[in-house]
Motif scaffolding. Structure first.
Motif, mmCIF file in Angstrom:
data_model
loop_
_atom_site.group_PDB
_atom_site.id
_atom_site.type_symbol
_atom_site.label_atom_id
_atom_site.label_comp_id
_atom_site.label_asym_id
_atom_site.label_seq_id
_atom_site.Cartn_x
_atom_site.Cartn_y
_atom_site.Cartn_z
ATOM 1 N N ILE A 13 0.918 -1.509 0.556
ATOM 2 C CA ILE A 13 0.143 0.162 0.082
ATOM 3 C C ILE A 13 0.886 1.163 0.066
ATOM 4 C CG2 ILE A 13 -1.741 1.925 1.378
ATOM 5 C CD1 ILE A 13 -2.950 -1.092 2.353
ATOM 6 N N ILE A 14 0.536 1.949 -1.111
ATOM 7 C CA ILE A 14 1.313 3.419 -0.720
ATOM 8 C C ILE A 14 0.319 3.976 0.247
ATOM 9 C CG2 ILE A 14 0.670 3.809 -3.507
ATOM 10 C CD1 ILE A 14 3.161 5.490 -3.392
ATOM 11 N N ASP A 15 0.953 5.387 1.064
ATOM 12 C CA ASP A 15 -0.242 6.437 1.772
ATOM 13 C C ASP A 15 1.518 6.876 2.032
ATOM 14 O OD1 ASP A 15 1.080 5.149 4.026
ATOM 15 O OD2 ASP A 15 -0.879 4.938 5.113
ATOM 16 N N VAL A 16 0.916 8.356 2.713
ATOM 17 C CA VAL A 16 1.356 9.338 2.915
ATOM 18 C C VAL A 16 2.291 8.825 3.947
ATOM 19 C CG1 VAL A 16 1.188 11.556 4.144
ATOM 20 C CG2 VAL A 16 -0.547 11.545 2.430
ATOM 21 N N ARG A 17 1.810 7.662 5.072
ATOM 22 C CA ARG A 17 3.207 7.629 6.325
ATOM 23 C C ARG A 17 4.195 7.544 5.372
ATOM 24 N NH1 ARG A 17 2.096 9.372 10.747
ATOM 25 N NH2 ARG A 17 -0.346 10.252 11.488
ATOM 26 N N ALA A 18 3.676 6.059 5.004
ATOM 27 C CA ALA A 18 4.685 4.872 4.253
ATOM 28 C C ALA A 18 5.290 5.501 3.716
ATOM 29 C CB ALA A 18 3.848 3.731 4.410
ATOM 30 N N TYR A 19 5.115 5.914 3.001
ATOM 31 C CA TYR A 19 6.267 7.053 1.535
ATOM 32 C C TYR A 19 6.666 7.969 2.460
ATOM 33 C CZ TYR A 19 7.200 9.138 -2.771
ATOM 34 O OH TYR A 19 8.259 9.838 -3.902
ATOM 35 N N ARG A 20 6.350 8.822 3.342
ATOM 36 C CA ARG A 20 7.126 10.027 3.690
ATOM 37 C C ARG A 20 8.561 9.224 4.592
ATOM 38 N NH1 ARG A 20 3.969 14.057 8.186
ATOM 39 N NH2 ARG A 20 3.750 11.721 8.998
ATOM 40 N N ALA A 21 7.860 8.257 5.499
ATOM 41 C CA ALA A 21 8.735 7.148 6.535
ATOM 42 C C ALA A 21 10.022 6.500 5.450
ATOM 43 C CB ALA A 21 8.139 6.020 7.130
ATOM 44 N N LEU A 22 9.827 6.219 4.205
ATOM 45 C CA LEU A 22 10.778 6.071 2.837
ATOM 46 C C LEU A 22 11.684 6.678 2.002
ATOM 47 C CD1 LEU A 22 11.791 3.220 1.988
ATOM 48 C CD2 LEU A 22 10.197 3.812 -0.227
ATOM 49 N N THR A 23 10.323 7.914 2.010
ATOM 50 C CA THR A 23 11.646 9.512 1.434
ATOM 51 C C THR A 23 12.014 10.242 2.002
ATOM 52 O OG1 THR A 23 9.861 9.687 1.085
ATOM 53 C CG2 THR A 23 10.424 8.222 -1.075
ATOM 54 N N GLY A 24 11.093 10.029 3.251
ATOM 55 C CA GLY A 24 11.712 11.832 3.496
ATOM 56 C C GLY A 24 10.917 12.617 3.356
ATOM 57 N N LYS A 25 9.816 12.367 2.202
ATOM 58 C CA LYS A 25 8.916 13.393 1.690
ATOM 59 C C LYS A 25 7.691 13.665 1.682
ATOM 60 C CE LYS A 25 12.841 14.005 -2.014
ATOM 61 N NZ LYS A 25 13.077 13.678 -2.847
ATOM 62 N N LYS A 26 6.666 13.971 1.847
ATOM 63 C CA LYS A 26 5.154 13.594 1.814
ATOM 64 C C LYS A 26 4.405 14.342 0.680
ATOM 65 C CE LYS A 26 1.129 16.217 4.049
ATOM 66 N NZ LYS A 26 0.907 17.089 5.292
ATOM 67 N N PRO A 27 3.723 13.041 0.176
ATOM 68 C CA PRO A 27 3.200 12.934 -1.090
ATOM 69 C C PRO A 27 2.509 13.915 -1.153
ATOM 70 C CG PRO A 27 2.826 11.266 -0.467
ATOM 71 C CD PRO A 27 4.390 12.108 0.646
ATOM 72 N N TYR A 28 2.024 14.137 -2.221
ATOM 73 C CA TYR A 28 0.618 14.855 -1.779
ATOM 74 C C TYR A 28 -0.323 13.815 -2.630
ATOM 75 C CZ TYR A 28 2.847 18.549 0.479
ATOM 76 O OH TYR A 28 2.748 19.144 1.530
ATOM 77 N N TYR A 29 -1.783 14.101 -2.864
ATOM 78 C CA TYR A 29 -2.980 12.955 -3.822
ATOM 79 C C TYR A 29 -2.567 13.341 -4.903
ATOM 80 C CZ TYR A 29 -6.652 10.603 -4.777
ATOM 81 O OH TYR A 29 -6.999 9.910 -5.621
ATOM 82 N N SER A 30 -1.819 14.720 -5.243
ATOM 83 C CA SER A 30 -2.704 14.646 -7.341
ATOM 84 C C SER A 30 -0.701 14.881 -7.418
ATOM 85 C CB SER A 30 -2.472 16.648 -7.631
ATOM 86 O OG SER A 30 -1.283 17.289 -6.400
ATOM 87 N N THR A 31 0.566 14.539 -6.859
ATOM 88 C CA THR A 31 1.798 13.359 -7.079
ATOM 89 C C THR A 31 1.535 12.667 -7.298
ATOM 90 O OG1 THR A 31 2.610 13.824 -5.204
ATOM 91 C CG2 THR A 31 2.590 15.605 -5.779
ATOM 92 N N TYR A 32 0.460 11.360 -6.890
ATOM 93 C CA TYR A 32 1.106 9.942 -7.488
ATOM 94 C C TYR A 32 0.749 9.763 -8.704
ATOM 95 C CZ TYR A 32 0.320 9.259 -2.490
ATOM 96 O OH TYR A 32 0.615 8.997 -0.684
ATOM 97 N N THR A 33 1.435 8.960 -9.260
ATOM 98 C CA THR A 33 2.019 8.232 -10.341
ATOM 99 C C THR A 33 1.836 7.340 -10.863
ATOM 100 O OG1 THR A 33 3.900 8.604 -10.749
ATOM 101 C CG2 THR A 33 2.053 10.298 -11.691
ATOM 102 N N TYR A 34 1.159 6.251 -11.796
ATOM 103 C CA TYR A 34 1.912 5.058 -12.465
ATOM 104 C C TYR A 34 3.395 4.716 -12.272
ATOM 105 C CZ TYR A 34 2.647 0.593 -14.224
ATOM 106 O OH TYR A 34 4.120 -0.406 -14.374
#
Length: 177
Positions: free
Chosen positions: A117-138
């Protein structure tokens, strides 16, 4: 006065540990995995159940999308870069009420050994960056999933745990979203 940019803790596999007790709607999580992992039939109601598990929203998917999900569930040797994966994700995110985070939750229940699952928390922990809904891509999802596969192998942990552990890491180390 300019707003100060928040700095997030990034998971470092060499120094940080992933030993959290992940708990999220435990009974429903168990039932969904039991019902959908390796399922020969996946219905729109099954996807609604995952949607309600993830967040309260209405969704609608085509029969073609359901058929592709069933193929993904039944194909043992599926890989992240398989054409069927791309087609299915694209159909899912074009469906009413489904974006990349929800699509990844659906895929995880269907095959947790391939799809995190990709979500804000897991992505942020992995990358150190907070993703925004509009920035998700395949491509962002596939790259994220590939990184989690590498991390799972490095940590000798099942892939199905890595996104959950990163979620918990972020919750503890970074607090609010």
């Amino acid at each position: 006065m300019a707003k100060k940019k928040r700095v997030y803790n990034k998971f470092e596999s060499e120094i940080d540990k992933l030993d959290y007790a992940f708990s999220y709607n435990d009974e429903e999580t168990k039932e969904l995995h039991k019902k959908l992992n390796g399922a020969t039939t996946i219905t729109e109601n099954d996807l609604r159940r995952i949607s309600l598990w993830k967040s309260d929203r209405v969704l609608s998917v085509s029969d073609e999308t359901l058929e592709k999900l069933q193929k993904l569930s039944q194909t043992e040797s599926i890989t992240l870069r398989d054409a069927l994966v791309k087609e299915t994700i694209e159909l899912l995110v074009l469906s009413q009420g489904i974006g990349f985070p929800m699509a990844s939750a659906i895929l995880k229940f269907i095959n947790p050994n391939v799809f995190p699952i990709i979500d804000v928390r897991a992505y942020r922990a992995l990358t150190g960056k907070k993703p925004y809904y509009s920035t998700y891509t395949y491509e962002k999802y596939i790259e994220y999933a590939e990184e989690l596969h590498v991390l799972a192998e490095r940590l000798k942990r099942p892939l199905r745990e890595i996104d959950e552990q990163l979620y918990c890491f972020d919750e503890v180390k970074n607090g609010k979203i």
